[in-house]
Design a protein around this motif. Structure first.
Motif, short mmCIF file in Angstrom:
data_model
loop_
_atom_site.label_atom_id
_atom_site.label_comp_id
_atom_site.label_asym_id
_atom_site.label_seq_id
_atom_site.Cartn_x
_atom_site.Cartn_y
_atom_site.Cartn_z
N ARG A 1 53.36 41.79 40.34
CA ARG A 1 54.37 41.66 39.28
C ARG A 1 54.49 40.19 38.83
NH1 ARG A 1 57.68 44.53 41.60
NH2 ARG A 1 58.92 42.94 42.70
N ALA A 2 54.45 39.25 39.77
CA ALA A 2 54.52 37.84 39.42
C ALA A 2 53.31 37.42 38.59
CB ALA A 2 54.61 37.00 40.70
N THR B 1 53.71 38.88 34.97
CA THR B 1 54.76 38.26 34.17
C THR B 1 54.60 36.75 34.03
OG1 THR B 1 56.20 38.01 36.10
CG2 THR B 1 56.39 40.05 34.82
N GLY B 2 53.71 36.18 34.84
CA GLY B 2 53.52 34.73 34.81
C GLY B 2 54.59 33.97 35.58
N HIS B 3 55.38 34.66 36.38
CA HIS B 3 56.46 34.03 37.15
C HIS B 3 56.01 33.75 38.59
CE1 HIS B 3 59.49 35.97 34.16
NE2 HIS B 3 58.98 34.84 33.70
N LEU B 4 54.93 33.03 38.71
CA LEU B 4 54.38 32.71 40.03
C LEU B 4 55.07 31.50 40.63
CD1 LEU B 4 50.62 33.17 39.16
CD2 LEU B 4 51.80 34.44 40.95
N ALA B 5 55.28 31.54 41.92
CA ALA B 5 55.71 30.33 42.63
C ALA B 5 54.50 29.43 42.80
CB ALA B 5 56.30 30.71 43.98
N GLN B 6 54.75 28.14 43.00
CA GLN B 6 53.62 27.24 43.23
C GLN B 6 53.29 27.08 44.70
OE1 GLN B 6 54.30 23.70 40.39
NE2 GLN B 6 52.14 24.24 40.21
N TYR C 1 53.52 29.61 48.41
CA TYR C 1 53.93 30.81 49.13
C TYR C 1 53.75 30.58 50.63
CZ TYR C 1 54.03 33.48 44.77
OH TYR C 1 54.35 33.94 43.51
N GLN D 1 57.99 30.33 48.50
CA GLN D 1 58.49 31.69 48.47
C GLN D 1 57.94 32.38 49.70
OE1 GLN D 1 58.05 33.86 44.84
NE2 GLN D 1 58.73 35.78 45.74
#
Length: 324
Positions: A16-17, A20-25, A27, A156
């Motif tokens: 999903r990330a 949507t392009g909502h990735l954390a930098q 993990y 994250q």
């Protein structure tokens, strides 16, 4: 397509990330050894630069080269000996500062970061505070509590749990063509660690070593303090010492299960006769104490306590007498 066995919730979150392009930098993947942390990290690294319609597609140049450990934009850092060292962190910092060669991202996977030296952890913290826009860090560790809180707070965190036994068994049969009876045994022995089950299916020496280590355990239980102290010195030299202790920990757990009438939950199903014999000796407190001592020994090893001392304390802490 993600090839990860189990951890569906984590795969869905990452997919999903990506969509949507909502990735954390950064993990942080935590969980027991061989539960699938590095495999999931490689899947994410492949997906970052995947050119297929549903990343990771597994067929494009990026996915294939990531799987072959040959992608110029994907770096994997593993402990140098027993530790992640500051020179390794400095080297990856230089690599991350460069622009990607072939893809959109530069990804660095650092496995077993709970083994990082204090200097290495502090050095990485600087990168986590100001990461390059094109870079992603993926750390793995057995437990977030073993890392600096400031590092955990900048990632994250995804805590991976044991994979269901029936899912591991099905995967061994369908994907690795393992016989059903062998797959059932390996799945039970794995304690939810799918990576261990796959390696054991491919390498018969793993089960042979397991049998030898269990024989060592049963022999130690019949020996006194002096013999256990001498054994601690020998055991401390084993490269696979943490795995040996986890094996013994699982055996003590099985003793408790048998003693409490829960044989259907036993992992070491091929050793039921021995488990029944030891469950009939001593009492529940003996096995519970041995289980706690094994867990404490693992914690000491992760905190870089002298291995001989950690094993010695564990063996002497076992309450079952040699004459039992």
């Amino acid at each position: 397509m993600w090839q990860t066995v189990g951890h569906e919730w984590a795969v869905a979150l990452l997919a999903r990330a990506l969509a949507t392009g909502h990735l954390a930098q950064a993990y942080l993947l935590t969980g027991a050894p061989n539960v699938g942390k590095t495999h999931l990290a490689l899947g994410l690294a492949a997906a970052l630069n995947c050119t297929g319609d549903q990343p990771p597609c597994g067929a494009c140049w990026s996915c294939q080269h990531t799987a072959q450990s040959a992608h110029p934009d994907v770096m994997v850092v593993t402990p140098d000996g027993a530790r992640i060292k500051i020179d390794q962190v400095r080297s990856l910092q230089r690599d991350l500062s460069l622009s990607p060669y072939r893809g959109r991202w530069r990804a660095c996977i650092i496995t077993d970061f709970h083994l990082a030296t204090t200097e290495a952890a502090n050095a990485l913290l600087k990168t986590l505070e100001e990461p390059p826009a094109h870079a992603m860090l993926i750390l793995t560790a057995t437990d977030a509590s073993l890392l600096l809180p400031t590092i955990v707070s900048r990632c994250q965190a995804l805590a991976l749990r044991a994979v269901p036994i029936d899912q591991i068994e099905r995967t061994l049969v369908e994907r690795w063509q393992v016989r059903e009876d062998r797959a059932q045994l390996l799945a039970r022995l794995s304690a939810g660690r799918v990576g261990w089950a796959i390696r054991a299916a491919q390498d018969p020496a793993i089960l042979a070593d397991r049998e030898q280590h269990l024989e060592t355990l049963l022999g130690l239980l019949r020996q006194g303090r002096a013999a256990r102290i001498a054994a601690a010195e020998r055991l401390a030299k084993l490269e696979e010492l943490p795995d040996v202790i986890r094996l013994w920990q699982a055996w003590w757990r099985d003793v408790l299960l048998v003693r409490n009438g829960c044989e259907d939950l036993v992992a070491n199903v091929d050793g039921l006769d021995a488990l029944r014999q030891w469950a009939a000796r001593g009492d529940t407190r003996d096995a519970a104490l041995a289980l706690r001592e094994a867990e404490a020994a693992l914690n000491r090893l992760e905190q870089n306590v002298n291995p001989r001392l950690a094993v010695e304390v564990m063996l002497l802490g076992w309450g079952i007498a040699a004459a039992a």
